[in-house]
Each structure stands twice: as C-alpha cells, then as structure tokens.
Design a protein around this motif. Structure first.
Motif, short mmCIF file in Angstrom:
data_model
loop_
_atom_site.label_atom_id
_atom_site.label_comp_id
_atom_site.label_asym_id
_atom_site.label_seq_id
_atom_site.Cartn_x
_atom_site.Cartn_y
_atom_site.Cartn_z
N GLY A 158 0.83 -1.19 0.00
CA GLY A 158 0.00 0.00 0.00
C GLY A 158 0.87 1.24 0.00
N CYS A 159 0.22 2.38 -0.17
CA CYS A 159 0.93 3.66 -0.23
C CYS A 159 0.27 4.65 0.73
CB CYS A 159 0.89 4.19 -1.66
SG CYS A 159 1.66 5.80 -1.90
N GLY A 162 -12.93 -0.82 -1.75
CA GLY A 162 -11.66 -1.19 -1.13
C GLY A 162 -10.46 -0.56 -1.79
N GLN A 163 -10.63 0.64 -2.37
CA GLN A 163 -9.51 1.32 -3.03
C GLN A 163 -8.65 2.09 -2.04
OE1 GLN A 163 -8.89 0.83 -6.36
NE2 GLN A 163 -10.55 -0.64 -6.12
N TRP A 164 -9.18 2.40 -0.88
CA TRP A 164 -8.42 3.09 0.15
C TRP A 164 -8.99 2.72 1.52
CZ3 TRP A 164 -11.28 6.00 3.48
CH2 TRP A 164 -12.52 6.46 3.04
N LEU A 220 -2.41 -6.14 -7.88
CA LEU A 220 -2.17 -7.01 -6.74
C LEU A 220 -3.04 -6.58 -5.56
CD1 LEU A 220 -0.47 -9.37 -5.64
CD2 LEU A 220 1.22 -7.69 -4.89
N TRP A 221 -3.17 -5.28 -5.34
CA TRP A 221 -4.03 -4.75 -4.27
C TRP A 221 -5.46 -5.23 -4.47
CZ3 TRP A 221 -3.55 -0.62 -0.45
CH2 TRP A 221 -4.77 -0.11 0.00
N ALA A 255 -3.62 2.01 -3.03
CA ALA A 255 -2.72 1.19 -3.84
C ALA A 255 -1.78 2.08 -4.66
CB ALA A 255 -3.51 0.30 -4.78
N PRO A 256 -0.45 1.80 -4.60
CA PRO A 256 0.44 2.47 -5.56
C PRO A 256 0.13 1.96 -6.96
CG PRO A 256 1.63 0.79 -4.33
CD PRO A 256 0.26 0.88 -3.72
N ALA A 257 0.32 2.82 -7.97
CA ALA A 257 -0.09 2.48 -9.34
C ALA A 257 0.51 1.16 -9.82
CB ALA A 257 0.29 3.61 -10.28
N SER A 258 1.77 0.92 -9.50
CA SER A 258 2.43 -0.28 -10.03
C SER A 258 1.97 -1.55 -9.34
CB SER A 258 3.95 -0.13 -9.89
OG SER A 258 4.31 0.10 -8.55
#
Length: 229
Positions: free
Chosen positions: A108-109, A164-166, A133-134, A126-129
């Motif tokens: 996570g970021c 569940g994006q953040w 996976l997130w 989630a970090p973009a890269s």
C-alpha cells in the motif's frame, strides 16, 4: 505467528539480491535479541523471515523471490528508513493485537497523515504499479472495524470505500511513536496483511456457492461444524 505489537525498530541493509542484514536500533533491542537463535522467525515490517545467522545487534535473513515481488523488501527506495521488528509469539504469551501470520498480501501507499488531538489519522491506497495485486489480494478484505497489519503493526480499519480502493486507520500516540509509522513520508510504500479470518470465511463461502449455487445453506449449524461459533 505474530500479534502485530512491535517490539523494536531496526535498520536493514541489503547483502545482495535476496539476503539482508537487519540490525536493532540501540536502546530498543533487548526484547528482540535476548534469545534469538538460528531458525527462529522474526517479522520485519510485517514480513516473516527466518534467521540464518545471529549477529551481535541483529541477524541475517534471506527472502524468496515471491517475498521480494510482493513486499517492500524488493522496493526499498520507497520505504521507511526504519523497519518494525517483532519476534514470533511464544506459548503462553499475551495476544494483545490480532493474529498476524507475516505473509504479506500486497503493498500500500501512504496518501495522507493527519494529526488529531488523540491520534494520527493515516490513509492508505494502492500504488499504481501494484494496483492489480491490491485489488486481488487486499481490497476484498477491507471492512470498517476489521483488522489489518500495516508494516506489521496491528491496526483497526476506521473507514474504507466500498470498492476497497483506500482505507483509513487511527493510530494512537504510543503506536505511532514506537513504530516506523512516525517515519513515513507521504508516498511511502508499506506492507499490508489482511485479517486471516476473512480469508478462511471467503474460502468456506466460495466452496458453499460452488457446491450449492447459493448461500442459502449457510446456517449456524454450518458455522459450528466449521469452527466459527
């Protein structure tokens, strides 16, 4: 097995592609170092690693390719300067956090950190890269008031969006000051492990749908039979 209650801060140095030297910071190492032995498990930023060599102020461990791909060990440039350390739970130890396995689901970021009168409210996404996976391994287990380990720290999800994006956690002053959460600049990547209980429930419900085509047969007796009540 771990609890998510951090015992010490440490530093980490790469000894090659997959070997790491983990050293405990001065003044916080006694609880970790007092009985370390080769073969023991230690959670390093929530990652379960096996001790291969004991050093005067730390230990050496090797990470598998899967661990390097899924965790911040393979992405140190975006991580905190310090790592959280917790020795594995001993029989008879207090369980003050929640059941943490040390098997990371994804990265996570840190997107925002706000100090309030009683805590620090920290937001992660989630970090973009690592977005795919997130979505596959993290987001489906995020629920309000559920448990999550962030860099190995046992925390309760205060809020999250429906996709569940953040998610947001409220970190009390003790946990904030005694862990590397206080050393995370915005944009730092962290290791995330969702609650293992949610994974087993998902597995049981998935099997039930596959065999019956619906959830109608999920009942108190079914849950008792499978150890949930």
């Amino acid at each position: 097995m771990f609890t998510g209650l951090i015992q010490a801060l440490g530093t980490i140095q790469s000894l090659g592609n997959d070997r790491f030297d983990i050293s405990c910071c001065a003044g916080s190492s006694d609880e970790i170092l007092q009985d370390l032995a080769i073969g023991d498990s230690v959670a390093v930023d929530g990652i379960c690693l096996t001790i291969e060599e004991v050093l005067p102020q730390g230990f050496v461990a090797t990470a598998s390719d899967e661990t390097l791909h899924r965790t911040t060990l393979g992405q140190r440039q975006n991580s905190a300067a310090y790592v959280n350390l917790e020795a594995s739970v001993r029989v008879g130890s207090k369980l003050g956090g929640h059941f943490v396995t040390g098997h990371i689901d994804g990265i996570g970021c840190l997107s925002e950190s706000l100090q309030t009168p009683n805590s620090w409210e920290m937001y992660f996404q989630a970090p973009a890269s690592f977005a795919d996976l997130w979505k596959q391994q993290v987001s489906r287990y995020l629920i309000p008031k559920g448990s999550i380990a962030v860099n190995g720290v046992s925390l309760t999800i205060a809020d999250c969006d429906s996709q569940g994006q953040w998610f947001k956690v409220a970190v009390i002053p003790h946990s904030y000051s005694q862990t590397n959460l206080s050393h995370l600049p915005i944009g730092s990547w962290v290791n995330l492990e969702s609650d293992i209980l949610g994974k087993y429930v998902e597995k049981l419900l998935g099997n039930q749908v596959a065999t019956s085509g619906s959830l109608d047969e999920i009942s108190p007796s079914f849950l008792v039979e499978h150890g949930y009540l």
